[in-house]
Design a protein around this motif. Structure first.
Motif, PDB file in Angstrom:
ATOM      1  N   MET A 128       0.795  -1.324  -0.198  1.00  0.00           N
ATOM      2  CA  MET A 128       0.077   0.163  -0.134  1.00  0.00           C
ATOM      3  C   MET A 128       0.832   1.229   0.280  1.00  0.00           C
ATOM      4  O   MET A 128       2.002   1.212   0.558  1.00  0.00           O
ATOM      5  N   THR A 129       0.307   2.479  -0.578  1.00  0.00           N
ATOM      6  CA  THR A 129       0.942   3.724  -0.484  1.00  0.00           C
ATOM      7  C   THR A 129       0.637   4.262   0.868  1.00  0.00           C
ATOM      8  O   THR A 129      -0.730   4.623   0.659  1.00  0.00           O
ATOM      9  N   VAL A 130       1.557   4.531   1.376  1.00  0.00           N
ATOM     10  CA  VAL A 130       1.036   5.228   2.923  1.00  0.00           C
ATOM     11  C   VAL A 130       1.871   6.347   3.401  1.00  0.00           C
ATOM     12  O   VAL A 130       3.069   6.301   3.170  1.00  0.00           O
ATOM     13  N   THR A 131       1.247   7.257   4.011  1.00  0.00           N
ATOM     14  CA  THR A 131       1.960   8.410   4.535  1.00  0.00           C
ATOM     15  C   THR A 131       1.642   8.582   5.840  1.00  0.00           C
ATOM     16  O   THR A 131       0.365   8.313   6.365  1.00  0.00           O
ATOM     17  N   LEU A 132       2.381   8.936   6.792  1.00  0.00           N
ATOM     18  CA  LEU A 132       2.005   9.279   8.256  1.00  0.00           C
ATOM     19  C   LEU A 132       1.717  10.917   8.443  1.00  0.00           C
ATOM     20  O   LEU A 132       2.776  11.485   7.790  1.00  0.00           O
ATOM     21  N   ARG A 133       0.377  11.358   8.497  1.00  0.00           N
ATOM     22  CA  ARG A 133       0.323  12.921   8.459  1.00  0.00           C
ATOM     23  C   ARG A 133       1.070  13.618   9.491  1.00  0.00           C
ATOM     24  O   ARG A 133       1.095  13.092  10.718  1.00  0.00           O
ATOM     25  N   ARG A 134       2.014  14.698   8.834  1.00  0.00           N
ATOM     26  CA  ARG A 134       2.785  15.332   9.877  1.00  0.00           C
ATOM     27  C   ARG A 134       2.127  15.807  10.861  1.00  0.00           C
ATOM     28  O   ARG A 134       1.090  16.916  10.398  1.00  0.00           O
ATOM     29  N   GLU A 135       2.296  16.159  12.081  1.00  0.00           N
ATOM     30  CA  GLU A 135       1.630  16.916  12.825  1.00  0.00           C
ATOM     31  C   GLU A 135       1.993  18.446  12.988  1.00  0.00           C
ATOM     32  O   GLU A 135       3.116  18.835  12.962  1.00  0.00           O
ATOM     33  N   MET A 136       1.112  19.383  12.567  1.00  0.00           N
ATOM     34  CA  MET A 136       1.309  20.552  12.687  1.00  0.00           C
ATOM     35  C   MET A 136       0.852  21.472  13.783  1.00  0.00           C
ATOM     36  O   MET A 136      -0.426  21.119  14.236  1.00  0.00           O
ATOM     37  N   GLY A 137       1.538  22.479  14.346  1.00  0.00           N
ATOM     38  CA  GLY A 137       0.850  23.325  15.198  1.00  0.00           C
ATOM     39  C   GLY A 137       0.413  22.617  16.545  1.00  0.00           C
ATOM     40  O   GLY A 137      -0.439  23.187  16.928  1.00  0.00           O
ATOM     41  N   THR A 138       1.054  21.695  17.041  1.00  0.00           N
ATOM     42  CA  THR A 138       0.643  20.838  17.977  1.00  0.00           C
ATOM     43  C   THR A 138       0.340  22.011  19.443  1.00  0.00           C
ATOM     44  O   THR A 138      -0.308  21.670  20.354  1.00  0.00           O
TER      45      THR A 138
END
Ligand code: SF4
Length: 347
Positions: A318-328
């Motif tokens: 599968m083509t997968v990315t882990l969403r980068r956390e922004m402005g935590t």
């Protein structure tokens, strides 16, 4: 009497029609449209228009701008969060993020949401009303003007279910894409749905290259029902059939959003089942280490579970990315800021 429309709701042909009805020369329509496309909603600031047109616009349209109720900026990565107050008091959230490619904005399509996803703060704050096309466009224009920079891409993934406000959504896409207006490429716009099947099929037939993202969050009906009430209306089978139809009609790759909740949907069994059900669909999976909010029934997945889940999907092709956390430091879950302000006002 006709109900007043928000000044940003009109397309250029609609402005031309309005100007014609007023007996004014046609070029006035382009002048108004050009100001609006730059985010100038205050008619007094449209300096090349005579006072008589200023007065007519104020008389005929809702010209009160969307005011910034709250603005927060992350010290970590510069992500900005806006809470806008609409002319009738409703609150919406908009988030501006900086990527290598430029500024990306996440806009709301409704003030609140009826879909009731259990992991979502917006669902807990109740439903106000759907936004107009112009109110969706206004978020892009005003946040862009605030940042002093052109917005590169838009995701309709903030508060609300865009397909529950289908006509206004399509109106927004046309306004945003108009080369005489904001002129944002359709490929730079993504619409995210929790899975309203009939509208997904309808959307697959529009003549625009807009991206579609589907919130999946579970590999089977039973689990999905326990996370998202929409799964009671449309089975996973129906949802995936709609995705296949989208792929067939548009020749475009679909994105599946999958938020990981500790011990709920982040197990190796879930990963394997997910690969099985998505087999054959031209897709990309976006994993999200979910945000928690007060009262949330789910907890954030542990980093080792996230890694293992991602690895299993990748190993299965599968083509997968882990969403980068922004402005935590400013964000918390989507809808939480609006919810906090609303609760304070209600008490
Ligand atoms: S996740 Fe989206 S669709 Fe679900 S309740 Fe929240 S805003 Fe609505």
């Amino acid at each position: 009497m006709m109900e007043k429309r928000f000044i940003l709701d009109l397309t250029l042909p609609e402005w031309e029609e309005y100007i014609k009805e007023k007996g004014l020369p046609k070029f006035r329509a382009s002048q108004i449209y050009s100001w609006l496309s730059k985010g100038v909603i205050d008619v007094e600031k449209m300096t090349n228009l005579p006072k008589t047109i200023h007065a007519a616009l104020k008389e005929d349209f809702i010209t009160e701008s969307m005011s910034v109720e709250r603005h927060l900026e992350s010290r970590i990565d510069g992500t900005q969060k806006f809470v806008f107050r609409l002319y009738d008091g409703h609150l919406i959230e908009t988030v501006l993020m900086r990527y290598k490619t430029g500024l990306s904005i996440c806009i709301s399509s409704q003030a609140g949401c009826k879909m009731g996803c259990r992991f979502c703060a917006s669902a807990h704050a109740g439903f106000g009303r759907s936004l107009t096309s112009g109110e969706m466009l206004g978020q892009v224009l005003l946040a862009g003007a605030f940042a002093g920079e052109r917005i590169h891409s838009v995701v309709v993934m903030g508060i609300g279910e865009p397909f529950d406000n289908y006509d206004a959504l399509i109106g927004f896409l046309k306004l945003a894409n108009d080369e005489k207006g904001l002129n944002l490429g359709a490929r730079h716009i993504t619409v995210s749905t929790c899975g309203l099947v009939p509208q997904m099929i309808q959307f697959s037939k529009i003549d625009m290259q807009v991206n579609l993202s589907v919130s999946l969050h579970a590999p089977n009906d039973e689990l999905r029902k326990s996370i998202m009430p929409i799964a009671n209306r449309y089975s996973l089978g129906e949802l995936l059939d709609a995705c296949r139809e989208y792929e067939k009609n548009t020749n475009r790759r679909i994105t599946f959003e999958y938020s990981l909740f500790d011990g709920v949907n982040d197990t190796p069994e879930c990963a394997r089942e997910l690969c099985k059900v998505l087999h054959g669909i031209h897709c990309h999976i976006n994993l999200i280490a979910a945000n928690e909010f007060d009262g949330s029934p789910f907890h954030r997945s542990r980093p080792e579970s996230v890694r293992a889940f991602q690895d299993l999907l990748t190993k299965n092709g599968m083509t997968v990315t882990l969403r980068r956390e922004m402005g935590t430091d400013i964000m918390a879950a989507c809808g939480q800021l609006r919810r906090g302000i609303k609760e304070k006002e209600e008490t």
